[in-house]
Motif scaffolding. Structure first.
Motif, PDB file in Angstrom:
ATOM      1  N   UNK A 130      -2.720 -83.989  91.735  1.00  0.00           N
ATOM      2  CA  UNK A 130      -2.865 -85.423  92.001  1.00  0.00           C
ATOM      3  C   UNK A 130      -1.722 -86.195  91.336  1.00  0.00           C
ATOM      4  N   UNK A 131      -1.449 -85.892  90.061  1.00  0.00           N
ATOM      5  CA  UNK A 131      -0.389 -86.601  89.346  1.00  0.00           C
ATOM      6  C   UNK A 131       0.963 -86.402  89.982  1.00  0.00           C
ATOM      7  N   UNK A 132       1.286 -85.167  90.351  1.00  0.00           N
ATOM      8  CA  UNK A 132       2.584 -84.896  90.981  1.00  0.00           C
ATOM      9  C   UNK A 132       2.685 -85.568  92.351  1.00  0.00           C
ATOM     10  N   UNK A 133       1.574 -85.638  93.095  1.00  0.00           N
ATOM     11  CA  UNK A 133       1.608 -86.293  94.402  1.00  0.00           C
ATOM     12  C   UNK A 133       1.952 -87.772  94.260  1.00  0.00           C
ATOM     13  N   UNK A 134       1.337 -88.445  93.297  1.00  0.00           N
ATOM     14  CA  UNK A 134       1.649 -89.857  93.068  1.00  0.00           C
ATOM     15  C   UNK A 134       3.115 -90.022  92.693  1.00  0.00           C
ATOM     16  N   UNK A 135       3.617 -89.153  91.831  1.00  0.00           N
ATOM     17  CA  UNK A 135       5.009 -89.251  91.390  1.00  0.00           C
ATOM     18  C   UNK A 135       5.984 -89.045  92.545  1.00  0.00           C
ATOM     19  N   UNK A 136       5.790 -87.985  93.320  1.00  0.00           N
ATOM     20  CA  UNK A 136       6.742 -87.728  94.395  1.00  0.00           C
ATOM     21  C   UNK A 136       6.627 -88.763  95.510  1.00  0.00           C
ATOM     22  N   UNK A 137       5.434 -89.298  95.746  1.00  0.00           N
ATOM     23  CA  UNK A 137       5.285 -90.331  96.765  1.00  0.00           C
ATOM     24  C   UNK A 137       6.016 -91.607  96.378  1.00  0.00           C
ATOM     25  N   UNK A 138       6.035 -91.936  95.090  1.00  0.00           N
ATOM     26  CA  UNK A 138       6.711 -93.159  94.653  1.00  0.00           C
ATOM     27  C   UNK A 138       8.221 -92.980  94.507  1.00  0.00           C
ATOM     28  N   UNK A 139       8.673 -91.782  94.066  1.00  0.00           N
ATOM     29  CA  UNK A 139      10.092 -91.604  93.739  1.00  0.00           C
ATOM     30  C   UNK A 139      10.839 -90.665  94.668  1.00  0.00           C
ATOM     31  N   UNK A 140      10.138 -89.783  95.372  1.00  0.00           N
ATOM     32  CA  UNK A 140      10.824 -88.807  96.214  1.00  0.00           C
ATOM     33  C   UNK A 140      11.026 -87.505  95.477  1.00  0.00           C
ATOM     34  N   UNK A 141      12.283 -87.039  95.389  1.00  0.00           N
ATOM     35  CA  UNK A 141      12.592 -85.819  94.649  1.00  0.00           C
ATOM     36  C   UNK A 141      12.322 -86.042  93.168  1.00  0.00           C
ATOM     37  N   UNK A 162      13.126 -80.922  96.043  1.00  0.00           N
ATOM     38  CA  UNK A 162      12.994 -81.743  97.247  1.00  0.00           C
ATOM     39  C   UNK A 162      11.521 -81.973  97.557  1.00  0.00           C
ATOM     40  N   UNK A 163      11.195 -83.144  98.105  1.00  0.00           N
ATOM     41  CA  UNK A 163       9.797 -83.480  98.343  1.00  0.00           C
ATOM     42  C   UNK A 163       9.117 -82.510  99.302  1.00  0.00           C
ATOM     43  N   UNK A 164       9.829 -82.020 100.294  1.00  0.00           N
ATOM     44  CA  UNK A 164       9.213 -81.080 101.223  1.00  0.00           C
ATOM     45  C   UNK A 164       8.756 -79.819 100.504  1.00  0.00           C
ATOM     46  N   UNK A 165       9.569 -79.312  99.587  1.00  0.00           N
ATOM     47  CA  UNK A 165       9.170 -78.142  98.804  1.00  0.00           C
ATOM     48  C   UNK A 165       7.991 -78.458  97.894  1.00  0.00           C
ATOM     49  N   UNK A 166       8.009 -79.651  97.334  1.00  0.00           N
ATOM     50  CA  UNK A 166       6.910 -80.070  96.456  1.00  0.00           C
ATOM     51  C   UNK A 166       5.610 -80.113  97.240  1.00  0.00           C
ATOM     52  N   UNK A 490      20.106 -86.971  93.846  1.00  0.00           N
ATOM     53  CA  UNK A 490      20.607 -88.122  94.601  1.00  0.00           C
ATOM     54  C   UNK A 490      21.499 -87.665  95.749  1.00  0.00           C
ATOM     55  N   UNK A 491      22.341 -86.667  95.497  1.00  0.00           N
ATOM     56  CA  UNK A 491      23.234 -86.162  96.536  1.00  0.00           C
ATOM     57  C   UNK A 491      22.454 -85.602  97.713  1.00  0.00           C
ATOM     58  N   UNK A 492      21.295 -84.996  97.424  1.00  0.00           N
ATOM     59  CA  UNK A 492      20.486 -84.393  98.486  1.00  0.00           C
ATOM     60  C   UNK A 492      19.575 -85.403  99.166  1.00  0.00           C
ATOM     61  N   UNK A 493      19.013 -86.341  98.397  1.00  0.00           N
ATOM     62  CA  UNK A 493      17.999 -87.260  98.936  1.00  0.00           C
ATOM     63  C   UNK A 493      18.593 -88.538  99.497  1.00  0.00           C
ATOM     64  N   UNK A 494      19.618 -89.052  98.827  1.00  0.00           N
ATOM     65  CA  UNK A 494      20.185 -90.337  99.205  1.00  0.00           C
ATOM     66  C   UNK A 494      20.333 -91.217  97.987  1.00  0.00           C
TER      67      UNK A 494
END
Length: 506
Positions: A130-141, A162-166, A490-494
């Protein structure tokens, strides 16, 4: 005589020294501090740590979805102006890694191979997910596979993933942990979330997996369908008695309630889009949520003798205003000052002891309504789930505070007036999800980006950086200390700005 005294003194000193040395361990051992802690208490600390940080979610998440806003600049700059403010956008990151992930990582590591505490391990996996989901949803990678392992594995500069891997691993973790929960094994009665009730923990896990699956509805519909359909009949969180909520009292107060009842009491207001949505649909929740201090010209004048809970009297603050703009907006609305705009009632829904809701029956029923509408599940009826979600949230408000109770007659009348229309179902369901997630900023923000509903107008503030905020930026502490890994991410995500979208936001 002097020689005798010197000899006696030396003997006494030697005797004292020997005595001290003999009792050295006793003297230097703290008899009060614990030398070990039951990992169940660490898990409780992680659960408590999930409470949304006050100004981080108030200045960003709930403002981005245009529910609550402040006209003030300075430290409160954020979604009110659609401008970056890393002092507060970092609060969720720092709070979750320090108070949640660090503890769950340690619980899982300490109990590795301990079959007697198997349920506690699975519970820790679910809270961590749950904690990691909130973090990646707000920040991405984010640092995921190595994140939070500074204490357990001495990884102080974790790599970003990367968020997809997460998401792939979160889905695996939640699915496995939920399946592994076993009522025939030791029951962790010290658990503050559900008292060790395995059925409720399974409902939590399935509801979290449903949320994860539905998050992929636009980026990968076929995978989303596979995940959602695989859950089967649950169990899910379908009743308010099963809500995942952090309970607060006068000793441990709701962070948002604490802020709205103290330093920021007169600085945050309900927005015009939110108030108008509720008012235009004759939604009884407006009276349960809002208060307007009629005629108030300052914060100190926001007193109970001026308080109105009448839905017809509520006026939301328009988006995109600084202090001077808010003054003009109030005058244009015929108000005495902007202190007269409606607020989230800090004596009811935003009180000091209000629960912090993580996953609710209202949210889960509404996601099931969407899944059924899409044909991803075959059980139940989309309209039944839709109405159950609305009903659950209306009842939930009364459970937070008796003064927010909505009568059964009012609930039934609203439901009767709002049937689910197949041609507008996605908008209807997700508009209701927006309302049902009131003050759950991270979830409201995530579902708004995922679904595209409600349809909101871009923040009109002249100095805005972006029309809509799509993610929060990385903390300055990460950029300065973990710079190499941040730059790879940043280089990978934007670009590390408010405009870059997270992976599932299509």
């Amino acid at each position: 005589m002097k020689k005798l005294i010197s000899i006696l003194s030396l003997v006494i000193l030697i005797g004292y020294t020997v005595s001290c040395d003999q009792n050295f361990d006793d003297f230097n051992t703290n008899q009060v501090n614990a030398t070990a802690i039951d990992p169940a208490f660490q898990l409780n600390a992680a659960v408590v740590g999930l409470a949304f940080p006050t100004l981080g979610t108030l200045t960003f998440d709930v403002g981005i979805v245009q529910q609550v806003i402040s006209p003030n600049s300075g430290v409160l700059t954020g979604a009110n102006y659609n401008q970056d403010n890393r002092e507060y956008s970092q609060s969720l990151w720092q709070g979750y890694y320090r108070n949640v992930i660090k503890n769950t990582r340690d619980v899982i590591a300490r109990l590795d191979g301990n079959s007697n505490r198997a349920n506690l391990i699975q519970m820790a996996r679910l809270i961590q997910a749950y904690g990691f989901m909130v973090l990646t949803d707000d920040y991405g990678s984010i640092p995921y596979f190595e994140g939070g392992k500074g204490y357990t594995s001495q990884i102080f500069l974790p790599k970003y993933d990367a968020q997809q891997q997460i998401y792939d691993d979160l889905i695996k973790e939640v699915r496995e942990a939920t399946a592994a929960l076993n009522a025939s094994q030791r029951i962790e009665t010290a658990d503050i979330l559900y008292g060790g009730d395995i059925n409720k923990w399974k409902a939590f896990g399935n509801s979290l997996l449903l949320r994860l699956g539905m998050r992929l509805s636009e980026v990968d519909p076929s995978k989303a369908q596979q995940i959602v359909s695989s859950i089967g009949a649950g169990p899910f969180i379908l009743n308010n008695s099963d809500n995942a909520a952090i309970r607060h009292d006068n000793n441990y107060q709701n962070p948002t309630g604490n802020t709205l009842n103290s330093t920021e009491a007169s600085n945050f207001y309900l927005t015009k889009p939110f108030v108008d949505f509720l008012k235009n649909s004759n939604d009884p929740r407006l009276s349960a949520i809002a208060v307007r201090y009629v005629g108030a010209k300052s914060g100190p004048e926001q007193t109970m003798d001026r308080a109105s809970f009448d839905a017809n009297m509520q006026v939301g603050m328009p988006m995109g205003n600084d202090n001077s703009g808010a003054v003009k907006a109030a005058a244009d609305a015929g108000l005495a000052s902007f202190y007269e705009f409606s607020q989230a009632d800090r004596r009811r829904v935003a009180k000091l002891t209000a629960p912090n809701f993580l996953i609710t029956a209202a949210q889960t029923n509404l996601l099931l309504a969407e899944a059924r509408h899409r044909g991803w599940i075959t059980t139940g009826n989309a309209q039944d789930y839709f109405h159950a979600g609305i009903r659950a949230h209306m009842i939930q408000l009364g459970l937070v505070d008796a003064g927010s109770t909505i009568s059964p007659e009012a609930i039934n009348a609203y439901i009767l007036a709002n049937p689910l229309n197949s041609s507008t179902a996605l908008a209807q369901i997700n508009n209701q999800y927006w309302v049902a997630s009131f003050l759950n900023g991270p979830e409201a923000f995530a579902n708004f980006r995922r679904s595209g509903f409600p349809v909101l107008q871009a923040n009109p503030f002249p100095g805005r950086e972006v029309p809509f905020i799509n993610r929060l930026t990385y903390p300055n502490s990460e950029i300065s200390v973990n710079s190499d890994n941040v730059q790879v991410a940043i280089a990978a995500q934007g670009a590390d700005n408010l405009a870059t979208k997270v992976w599932w936001d299509k």
